[in-house]
Design an enzyme around this catalytic site. Structure first.
Site, short mmCIF file in Angstrom:
data_model
loop_
_atom_site.label_atom_id
_atom_site.label_comp_id
_atom_site.label_asym_id
_atom_site.label_seq_id
_atom_site.Cartn_x
_atom_site.Cartn_y
_atom_site.Cartn_z
N SER A 161 0.85 -1.19 0.00
CA SER A 161 0.00 0.00 0.00
C SER A 161 0.88 1.23 0.00
CB SER A 161 -0.89 0.02 1.25
OG SER A 161 -1.48 1.28 1.45
N TYR A 187 -0.70 -0.47 10.49
CA TYR A 187 -0.96 -0.85 9.11
C TYR A 187 0.24 -0.53 8.22
CZ TYR A 187 -3.26 -1.03 4.53
OH TYR A 187 -3.60 -1.33 3.22
#
Length: 316
Positions: A161, A187
């Site tokens: 990501s 994350y």
């Protein structure tokens, strides 16, 4: 790092997975897609099945997986779409999938994930995002190493990501035992780990004919964002908008395109340890753009360190 020629393609941010596989024939190939029951995982699986691959959806919800598999079969002449239950946060579940796999594996798409969830620990005490997004996929890939090697020219696709730009892996406190838990930091480091995995897997396994590359799919509305409010999404949009004010929400079909490119393109034959976005290899990150790859995500020393720590963690 050694200078390399970046991989470029005619595809852009708006390219769909179906467009990427135009003219590709994957007949005889076997593929696993984790998280293949929804979002970009579903569209990745659909595109690969459409061009002849045998596709196994590795999913937590087997019933949802069966519904998706049936829908893919109904929309294509390919009947070889299967479902394997797996909980990536549970090492025993991953081991069961590995034990059940028989024969070679041509492509492993490590797609499933959890994003910015409230602080949660596995029974082993591991932080959930790192456990699911990295450790589970690491265990799956290492467990399937023999199957990947048997395929000859196997590929691993590691879905990262742009959030990796927020944080390296904090090796001194990966599981937030000393520092305060922050969902986006957790994350982010798990997504950096996804890139580092591709770097080290390629270094260790290239002689076995296995390469791995990482990517960021772009911003796609999906079940991955179930813990995210609209306000969070707006802040994220503002953070990654570039200086020209350019920002694009992608459809799941567009979000799957880079994964499918890494799984199928002849341009990637024998190429590994790289990071892609919008169907092209990304350059170094530039502050304020939300684009490119952070140097720490491609650091070979960090990649080797993460690999060893991952082995030790799973063995404990």
């Amino acid at each position: 790092m050694t200078e390399t020629t970046p991989i470029t393609t005619p595809f852009k941010w708006e390219t769909t997975a179906a467009e990427v596989v135009g003219g590709i024939d994957l007949g005889g190939s076997r593929v696993i897609v984790t998280g293949g029951a929804s979002g970009i995982g579903l569209e990745t699986a659909r595109a690969l099945a459409t061009v002849g691959a045998e596709v196994t959806l590795a999913v937590r919800d087997a019933d949802a997986g069966q519904r998706v598999a049936a829908a893919i079969v109904a929309s294509s002449p390919n009947t070889h779409v299967f479902v394997a239950p797996v909980d990536l946060a549970n090492p025993a579940s991953v081991a069961s999938l590995v034990a059940a796999w028989d024969g070679p594996l041509d492509v492993l798409v490590n797609n499933a994930g959890v994003m910015a969830c409230p602080q949660t620990r596995t029974p082993q005490g591991w932080e959930l995002q790192f456990s699911t997004n990295h450790l589970g996929h690491f265990a799956l890939a290492t467990g399937l190493h023999r199957a990947l090697a048997a395929a000859g020219g196997a590929r691993i696709v590691s879905v990262s990501s742009r959030a990796h730009l927020r944080s390296p892996v904090i090796f001194d406190d990966i599981h937030f035992l000393q520092r305060a838990y922050e969902p986006w930091d957790a994350y982010a480091q798990s997504k950096t780990a996804n890139v580092l995995f591709a770097v080290e897997a390629t270094r260790r396994w290239a002689n076995d004919g296995i390469t791995a590359n990482a990517l960021q799919p772009g911003t796609v509305r999906s079940n991955l964002q179930r813990y995210i409010t609209d306000e969070d999404l707006e802040r994220t949009r503002t953070h990654i908008e570039d200086d020209s004010g350019s920002f694009h929400w992608k459809t799941p079909e567009q979000g799957a395109a880079t994964s499918v490119l890494l799984a199928t393109s002849p341009l990637l034959e024998g190429i590994g340890g790289r990071y892609f976005e919008d169907c092209n290899e990304a350059g170094p990150s530039q502050p304020g753009t939300g684009r490119g790859v952070a140097p720490y995500a491609l650091d070979p020393d960090a990649a080797e360190r993460l690999w060893e720590i991952s082995l030790q963690t799973l063995a404990s």
